[in-house]
Design an enzyme around this catalytic site. Sequence first.
Site, PDB file in Angstrom:
ATOM      1  N   ARG A   1     -13.918   2.150   4.835  1.00  0.00           N
ATOM      2  CA  ARG A   1     -12.726   1.308   4.955  1.00  0.00           C
ATOM      3  C   ARG A   1     -11.459   2.143   5.066  1.00  0.00           C
ATOM      4  NH1 ARG A   1     -11.620  -1.397  -0.223  1.00  0.00           N
ATOM      5  NH2 ARG A   1     -10.055   0.197  -0.591  1.00  0.00           N
TER       6      ARG A   1
ATOM      7  N   HIS B   1     -16.022   3.170 -14.533  1.00  0.00           N
ATOM      8  CA  HIS B   1     -15.783   2.380 -13.330  1.00  0.00           C
ATOM      9  C   HIS B   1     -17.011   1.576 -12.918  1.00  0.00           C
ATOM     10  CE1 HIS B   1     -14.895   1.982  -8.863  1.00  0.00           C
ATOM     11  NE2 HIS B   1     -13.781   1.532  -9.401  1.00  0.00           N
TER      12      HIS B   1
ATOM     13  N   ARG C   1      -5.771   1.849 -13.167  1.00  0.00           N
ATOM     14  CA  ARG C   1      -4.389   2.042 -12.747  1.00  0.00           C
ATOM     15  C   ARG C   1      -3.680   0.739 -12.411  1.00  0.00           C
ATOM     16  NH1 ARG C   1      -4.457   6.537  -9.138  1.00  0.00           N
ATOM     17  NH2 ARG C   1      -3.962   7.842 -10.906  1.00  0.00           N
TER      18      ARG C   1
ATOM     19  N   HIS D   1     -15.344  -3.735   0.408  1.00  0.00           N
ATOM     20  CA  HIS D   1     -15.279  -3.048  -0.875  1.00  0.00           C
ATOM     21  C   HIS D   1     -16.637  -2.552  -1.373  1.00  0.00           C
ATOM     22  CE1 HIS D   1     -14.335  -2.884  -5.344  1.00  0.00           C
ATOM     23  NE2 HIS D   1     -13.314  -2.222  -4.835  1.00  0.00           N
TER      24      HIS D   1
ATOM     25  N   ASN E   1       0.831  -1.210   0.000  1.00  0.00           N
ATOM     26  CA  ASN E   1       0.000   0.000   0.000  1.00  0.00           C
ATOM     27  C   ASN E   1       0.863   1.257   0.000  1.00  0.00           C
ATOM     28  OD1 ASN E   1      -2.360  -1.433   0.046  1.00  0.00           O
ATOM     29  ND2 ASN E   1      -2.801  -1.060   2.198  1.00  0.00           N
TER      30      ASN E   1
ATOM     31  N   TYR F   1     -12.525 -10.057  -1.786  1.00  0.00           N
ATOM     32  CA  TYR F   1     -13.144  -8.756  -1.586  1.00  0.00           C
ATOM     33  C   TYR F   1     -14.604  -8.933  -1.186  1.00  0.00           C
ATOM     34  CZ  TYR F   1      -9.298  -6.504  -4.199  1.00  0.00           C
ATOM     35  OH  TYR F   1      -8.090  -6.049  -4.637  1.00  0.00           O
TER      36      TYR F   1
ATOM     37  N   ARG G   1     -11.383  -4.268 -14.191  1.00  0.00           N
ATOM     38  CA  ARG G   1     -10.262  -5.165 -13.901  1.00  0.00           C
ATOM     39  C   ARG G   1     -10.776  -6.585 -13.985  1.00  0.00           C
ATOM     40  NH1 ARG G   1      -6.536  -1.758 -11.658  1.00  0.00           N
ATOM     41  NH2 ARG G   1      -7.352  -0.040 -10.407  1.00  0.00           N
TER      42      ARG G   1
END
Length: 797
Positions: free
Chosen positions: A669, A540, A510, A697, A150, A573, A480
Amino acid sequence: MQPPTVPEPVQDRARHNGRARPAPALSGAPAGGDARKNKTMSEPTAQTEAPSPDADGIRHVQPSVGALAAHRPHTIAAAVSDLDPDIDADLDAYDEDAQAGHGGAALPQGRFLDRERSWLAFNERVLELAEDPGTPLLERANFLAIFASNLDEFFMVRVAGLKRRIATGVATRSASGLQPREVLELIWNRSRELMARHAACYQEEVAPALADEGIHVVRWHELTDKEQSRLYTLFMQRIFPVLTPLAVDPAHPFPYISGLSLNLAVVIENPVTGHEHFARVKVPPLLSRFLEASPQRYVPIEDVIAAPKHLQELFPGMNIREHHMFRLTRNEDLEVEEDDAENLLQALEKELMRRRFGPPVRLEVEESIDKDVLDLLVRELKISEAEVYPLPGPLDLTGLFAIAGLDRPEVKYPKFVAGTHRDLAEVESASAPDIFAALRGGHDVLLHHPYDSFSTSVQAFLEQAAADENVLAIKQTLYRTSGDSPIVDALIDAAESGKQVLVLVELKARFDEQANIKWARKLEEAGCHVVYGLVGLKTHCKLSLVVRQEGDQLMRYSHVGTGNYHPKTARLYEDLGLLTANQEVGADLSDLFNRLSGYSRRETYRRLLVAPRSLRDGLITRINREVQHHRAGRPAYVRIKVNSIVDEAVIDALYRASQAGVTVDVWVRGICAVRPGVAGLSENIRVRSVLGRFLEHSRVFAFGNGGEPEVWIGSADMMHRNLDRRIEAMVRVMAPAHRATLNRLLETGMSDTTASWHLGADGNWTRHSTDPEGQPLRNVQEMLIDARRRRRGTATP
């Protein structure tokens, strides 16, 4: 201590017109402060395979193909990039002028917490999970690796972007009131403290605990002669041939140091002339991070390369004076001009090549490094002393992903295998449920991953659509997905069977850009219609639409989710999804896909809120409506679950609701700019954070609505990038049972009887993990796992 005072806001032309007015300073709300008691969880990683012996009997800890790789932290970032913000979008100043339109007085300055400090607090919560002796041992190692990964991404994106804006003179004071340079210094100081804690946790707690369990991570000098001899053979056969020592002298300029690579700085002496020279040896990133010298004894690969006998092989005839490890982090954010959408793919491919040469933003060195060598590195890399981080070795603890992947179930979280959702199949069976039959008749299915299987729900939905001769068209967004994605395979199968297949591939996801370019080309070759979205906006939203011929009519089946169509991360997730045959939702998705693939100015939908046009305003309208319900004595509340909440307009709406007496619960989160518990401003706002084995998530928005609860789920976090620079979609959940389920979930996460972190008005997070008697509080995730096990008769006693 008073919070920082925010100057008169700069106008944000994208959203507001008019002139901003100064507001009174916030009193009684401490600012800044140390977030030392915060802990976080970052994104979990896929499990790695157990080490496999090679011909020499030496085992390599090697990640599985689909794993989030142990030695390449930016591949982890690909999984966690929902954390990384668009630097240009999220440092925009906020114009408060829109407040007048809501009929309220100006809100006090200093009411927003600093987002960079909040992100560091988030990563600190991850570190606390690693520091917690109650966390299973290999999971502690995993959280150490997550923390490191991270922070790598934070420097590559946030710090790099902030430095770029300062250098170009376009950085402005943040909404928290800090000047850009103050933010940068805050990051340097706070990250230095956290990195020191991180290293100490590994050195003093996790490594000794691993040794107690028979898992030894040792340095070269701790190996036996027999182990060193075996590793010398391995070095000569497998490692030496791929090493390239690079000298630095008048004929050899200082070499380019790639981002996130481990490197040896070696000082050698020519025995003939007596002159000293500097050389650099790069640790090959494709080799295993740890080598198993003997069963359950692992040594970092850089120690093997740096062994005296091995360095002598690299520099024969020279005297090895000293060697030191270092690691550089570079700016790896992308800057792609999107003036011409047709050239986006080519422009992105060129920019990916340039990414490797971004300017340095952090230099990690072993704390024992020689001062002259360090001075040389600082000078040649053109990096400031504030960006140098001396640490005890080994560097790059993202390598612990490999150790965490060892097959030692007794020191991991108990295994959990998701089952098929009961609304799709009442009885578990080997055959996949018939998704279309389950949805026919208007029976929506609310999925909750990873507790409900992704493969027998969303994946099965698309695979059955691809194989069904009555399906005429499939439309799909892909932000993704995995490298061996069954989703992509299903879309290709559908196209090859003659179905109309539209796939919107977001090339600018990204750190997944290269993979998405690859899949875009593969889909195009199979006959899919591939589009890349709208110029200037990332797509997205998580949407699937299937058009099926049923008798003399066309039926539309839809999936709207909060997470990516990624079968591997769907096991790690926490996400929500709605499978439905509702024709209003289907019509909305048809309209939205038409907007994404063609020309459309549609701004309103039946069951969707869509960014960048209607989502922020739609949520603020509903927050304001709760105020009216409260004043009229009707049930009113606002409950939000997101990854991050930074958007000032949304936060100000929450402040006004709190001032009016509406209870506001925020389950976040990561990043949170809300300052809760301030008298006269936010005493009715509570903020919680839940971290654990799964990455929280999902995004949920629930409103009391005067006794008729309204609940929405979707892809959007409350950040500028999501609300202004992305196509996001939220769907309204209509079934009363589903609304009740989601409200119970939100209530459970916010309850004082479940484990969480609580945010205070001073910006500090406090972990609440035990009750007043000292007994552990239950984690929401464990409760949900047990609920699924009870349903299948396998609950823990």
